[in-house]
Design a protein around this motif. Structure first.
Motif, PDB file in Angstrom:
ATOM      1  N   THR A 283      38.532  30.939  44.548  1.00  0.00           N
ATOM      2  CA  THR A 283      38.707  32.389  44.612  1.00  0.00           C
ATOM      3  C   THR A 283      37.408  33.112  44.272  1.00  0.00           C
ATOM      4  OG1 THR A 283      41.032  32.166  43.981  1.00  0.00           O
ATOM      5  CG2 THR A 283      40.032  34.335  43.720  1.00  0.00           C
TER       6      THR A 283
ATOM      7  N   ALA B  45      35.954  41.901  40.479  1.00  0.00           N
ATOM      8  CA  ALA B  45      36.887  40.779  40.572  1.00  0.00           C
ATOM      9  C   ALA B  45      36.142  39.454  40.665  1.00  0.00           C
ATOM     10  CB  ALA B  45      37.801  40.963  41.779  1.00  0.00           C
TER      11      ALA B  45
ATOM     12  N   TYR C 129      36.559  36.408  37.990  1.00  0.00           N
ATOM     13  CA  TYR C 129      36.992  35.075  38.403  1.00  0.00           C
ATOM     14  C   TYR C 129      35.923  34.030  38.147  1.00  0.00           C
ATOM     15  CZ  TYR C 129      41.516  36.171  40.333  1.00  0.00           C
ATOM     16  OH  TYR C 129      42.838  36.526  40.457  1.00  0.00           O
TER      17      TYR C 129
ATOM     18  N   TYR D 203      46.332  35.341  48.119  1.00  0.00           N
ATOM     19  CA  TYR D 203      46.995  36.342  47.284  1.00  0.00           C
ATOM     20  C   TYR D 203      45.980  37.205  46.547  1.00  0.00           C
ATOM     21  CZ  TYR D 203      49.082  38.304  43.091  1.00  0.00           C
ATOM     22  OH  TYR D 203      49.444  39.158  42.084  1.00  0.00           O
ATOM     23  N   GLU D 204      44.996  36.552  45.918  1.00  0.00           N
ATOM     24  CA  GLU D 204      44.009  37.307  45.152  1.00  0.00           C
ATOM     25  C   GLU D 204      43.194  38.227  46.052  1.00  0.00           C
ATOM     26  OE1 GLU D 204      44.181  37.427  42.082  1.00  0.00           O
ATOM     27  OE2 GLU D 204      45.446  35.678  41.710  1.00  0.00           O
TER      28      GLU D 204
ATOM     29  N   TYR E  43      46.654  31.891  33.942  1.00  0.00           N
ATOM     30  CA  TYR E  43      47.027  31.161  35.145  1.00  0.00           C
ATOM     31  C   TYR E  43      47.244  29.678  34.854  1.00  0.00           C
ATOM     32  CZ  TYR E  43      46.471  34.844  38.637  1.00  0.00           C
ATOM     33  OH  TYR E  43      46.643  35.960  39.403  1.00  0.00           O
TER      34      TYR E  43
ATOM     35  N   TRP F  33      52.430  35.113  46.712  1.00  0.00           N
ATOM     36  CA  TRP F  33      52.543  34.549  45.361  1.00  0.00           C
ATOM     37  C   TRP F  33      53.903  33.903  45.154  1.00  0.00           C
ATOM     38  CZ3 TRP F  33      48.935  33.042  42.344  1.00  0.00           C
ATOM     39  CH2 TRP F  33      49.232  32.674  41.035  1.00  0.00           C
TER      40      TRP F  33
ATOM     41  N   SER G   2      43.209  42.282  45.510  1.00  0.00           N
ATOM     42  CA  SER G   2      41.949  42.954  45.181  1.00  0.00           C
ATOM     43  C   SER G   2      41.555  43.949  46.270  1.00  0.00           C
ATOM     44  CB  SER G   2      40.831  41.922  44.965  1.00  0.00           C
ATOM     45  OG  SER G   2      40.581  41.190  46.146  1.00  0.00           O
TER      46      SER G   2
END
Length: 301
Positions: free
Chosen positions: A197, A41, A45, A79-80, A234, A173, A84
């Motif tokens: 993030t 992840a 990102y 949220y991320e 996004y 979210w 994850s």
């Protein structure tokens, strides 16, 4: 305060974001298998952040409202991290699918939270619409597996933390979408939020002493491709939230699990089953009810 005019271009950007997110499953799964859920992840990102800085540089910080940057950014990163971590701690593929179902509750929370936060008016049939959407998502994501509300309840008892994280992420979210709508005032902070993030995920990986595994050129290509698709998705979603038809976009987002399954089935050469089409019908019907429940009454009606 007068209602902000709805832009058809911004609405199309939001719909394009849904399509981009729907192509991500295969690449993300491959990257996670090769690099691990946290490092994978973080790599995705990072690639997405680089891509966004090259093509979607944010406006000067002094033009943004500090409250939006702090609150919106915190909600985005949280949220991320929740999602994850939930997927990373899942004990099986079936459990990961169940977490995906919970994650797809976020459109419900977006619509419901829009009532107190943005003055959204609803009609009574929002309840059956949301129920049909949830039932359809369960049916589609389950496919030929034995996946139902009873199996979800049993799974929660066996590993409650991951379900709490996924549920919290769905609420976060929904909050983020409404905060963006109310406080952004046209400022798109997605590039900054993506960078935050990526940095947070790398810090989390370092705290866990997660090594960077050796990976093939194909895996790194998938990292770049996934980061580009996710970053653009996004960015376009924020455009949609800022100026598009929010009820339409949030209800259309229920199609994400459907589209993901379609793309995966085409990629893997798997025939779609009868449960898939039943779920598609449920989600479509429920989404139409939700959308209708959020539309203003006609004059004189």
């Amino acid at each position: 305060m007068p209602a902000r005019p709805v832009s058809s271009t911004a609405t199309l950007c939001g719909l394009a974001a849904i399509l981009l997110w729907s192509t991500m499953i295969g690449m993300v799964r491959s990257v996670s298998s090769a690099l691990g859920p946290i490092v994978g992840a973080a790599a995705i990102y990072t690639a997405g952040a680089v891509f966004l800085w090259l093509l979607f540089r944010p406006a000067p910080l002094h033009t943004a409202r500090p409250g939006y940057l702090l609150l919106g950014g915190a909600l985005f990163v949280a949220y991320e991290l929740c999602l994850s971590q939930a997927l990373g701690l899942a004990t099986s593929d079936v459990q990961a699918m169940e977490l995906g179902i919970i994650n797809y509750l976020w459109p419900c929370f977006t619509i419901l939270l829009a009532v107190p936060m943005n003055g959204q008016r609803l009609r009574p049939w929002i309840a059956p619409g949301l129920a049909l959407c949830l039932a359809g998502v369960i049916q589609v994501m389950g496919g030929s597996r034995e996946l139902s509300l009873s199996s979800l309840a049993a799974g929660v008892a066996s590993n409650p933390l991951v379900y709490l994280l996924a549920f919290t992420g769905a609420v976060l979210w929904g909050l983020y979408c409404n905060v963006t709508r109310r406080f952004a005032r046209g400022y798109n902070g997605i590039t900054l939020f993506f960078s935050a993030t990526a940095a947070t995920l790398w810090a989390f990986a370092a705290a866990q002493s997660s090594p960077l595994p050796a990976a093939s050129a194909q895996v790194w290509f998938e990292v770049v491709a996934a980061g580009a698709a996710l970053g653009i998705g996004y960015a376009l979603w924020n455009v949609g939230m800022l100026g598009g038809d929010m009820p339409l976009l949030t209800t259309a987002s229920y199609a994400t699990p459907l589209l993901s399954t379609v793309f995966a089935a085409l990629w893997l050469g798997t025939a779609l089953t009868a449960p898939f089409w039943l779920g598609a019908a449920l989600v479509t019907t429920g989404s139409l009810l939700c959308w209708r429940a959020t539309r203003p009454r006609p004059a004189g009606g």
